[in-house]
Design an enzyme around this catalytic site. Structure first.
Site, PDB file in Angstrom:
ATOM      1  CG  ASP A  24      -0.372  -0.081   2.512  1.00 31.11           C
ATOM      2  OD1 ASP A  24       0.864  -0.175   2.586  1.00 31.11           O
ATOM      3  OD2 ASP A  24      -1.114  -0.048   3.517  1.00 31.11           O
ATOM      4  CB  SER A  25       4.580   1.722  -0.048  1.00 30.69           C
ATOM      5  OG  SER A  25       4.804   0.544  -0.807  1.00 30.69           O
ATOM      6  CG  ASP A  51       0.435  -3.992   2.130  1.00 33.11           C
ATOM      7  OD1 ASP A  51       0.492  -4.788   3.082  1.00 33.11           O
ATOM      8  OD2 ASP A  51       1.307  -3.133   1.896  1.00 33.11           O
ATOM      9  CE  LYS A  83       3.203  -5.871   3.859  1.00 30.67           C
ATOM     10  NZ  LYS A  83       2.758  -4.680   4.632  1.00 30.67           N
ATOM     11  CD  GLU A  94       0.574  -1.438   7.793  1.00 33.35           C
ATOM     12  OE1 GLU A  94       0.270  -0.618   8.679  1.00 33.35           O
ATOM     13  OE2 GLU A  94       1.086  -1.109   6.708  1.00 33.35           O
ATOM     14  CD  GLU A 151       7.840  -0.162   7.705  1.00 30.23           C
ATOM     15  OE1 GLU A 151       6.887  -0.869   7.311  1.00 30.23           O
ATOM     16  OE2 GLU A 151       8.041   0.998   7.307  1.00 30.23           O
TER      17      GLU A 151
END
Ligand code: KIV
Length: 290
Positions: A46-47, A85, A115, A117, A185
């Site tokens: 999602d970056s 993501d 993925k 978070e 991270e």
């Protein structure tokens, strides 16, 4: 043709201490770059909200936007393991919402895994629900950009007693909840090293020491993103500058008349030329086109 990278292969790599290479991609050409470079895992991060859509955080990107990016990446990747993501807002409401979103990434975009978070209580429930639905889950702990505001900004985690304890708790908990892979991270390597011996799934670091593998944002490592990079970024190329120079050279030649040259066009035979001229002559003096 390289053999398809599977979860089993990634587990073997961990067992054999063979570093796992993961990189982000957001469209067909960047997926082709990752595939041709033979990376093991491609992350549709999602970056992309920032590096391809121009938002100032990852929060704004929607599921539908991510699905477009993910589908393009899937079409460019044959052998790497593709992780997508789950964007902010697409899993927070309930386990059912999270499973339904994860399903879309598998069915509509061909993701191998999703993925998610965070490692708090609700997040663990989501990891468990998605894994129970048969979809491999990559957990992401430490700095979690989707909730960076709650973490006090985009800053390294695990540097205070509370934060280090929380990191260890969450890393172990997501594994217990059924995660197949773990991304860590922005956590000091010494803190990561405390928990690594207890983690049986492959661990991919970004600003988190060596772990079992590494991930970087492609646009960061290629030098496409502008401005100051995060501490954990190493630039391996200056593609952004090369792209600007290429477009500047093109603009210079168009403005100076050097482009296009005859070799960039097509030839016509005499018959076609004569027909074009005859058509024009036949219309001379007439004001009606058709
Ligand atoms: O979105 C992303 O690119 C990521 C990586 C930084 C791990 O989550």
């Amino acid at each position: 043709m390289r053999k398809k990278v599977t979860l089993r292969r990634l587990a073997e790599m961990k067992a054999g201490r063979e570093p796992i290479v993961m990189v982000t991609a957001y469209d067909f050409p960047t997926a082709r770059v990752a595939e041709r470079a033979e990376v093991d895992v491609v992350l549709v991060g999602d970056s992309g909200a920032q590096v391809v859509l121009g938002h100032d955080s990852t929060v704004a990107v929607t599921v539908d936007e991510m699905l477009v990016l993910a589908g393009a990446v899937r079409r460019g990747v044959q052998s790497a393991f593709v992780v997508c993501d789950l964007p902010f807002g697409s899993t927070e409401i309930s386990d059912e919402q999270a499973v339904a979103t994860a399903m879309r990434f598998v069915k509509e975009a061909g993701a191998d895994a999703v993925k998610i978070e965070g490692g708090g209580r609700a997040r663990l429930s989501r990891v468990r629900a998605i894994a129970d639905a048969g979809i491999p889950v990559v957990a992401h702990v430490g700095l979690t950009p989707q909730t960076a505001v709650a973490l006090g900004g985009l800053r390294a985690q695990g540097r205070t007693a509370d934060s280090a304890a929380r990191f260890v708790r969450e890393a172990l908990a997501v594994q217990d909840a059924g995660a197949a892979l773990l991304v860590i991270e922005a956590v000091p390597a010494e803190v990561v090293d405390v928990v690594l011996p207890e983690i049986g799934i492959p661990v991919i670091g970004i600003g988190a020491g060596r772990a079992d593998g590494q991930v970087l944002v492609l646009h960061d490592l290629l030098g496409i993103t502008e401005g100051k990079a995060a501490t954990f970024v190493k630039r391996y190329a200056r593609i952004g500058d090369d792209m600007v120079e290429g477009v500047q050279a093109y603009a210079r030649e168009v403005r100076g008349g050097a482009f296009p040259a005859p070799e960039h066009g097509y030839s016509a035979n005499e018959e076609a030329l004569a027909a074009a001229r005859a058509e024009l002559e036949a219309r001379d003096g007439s004001s009606t086109a058709w």
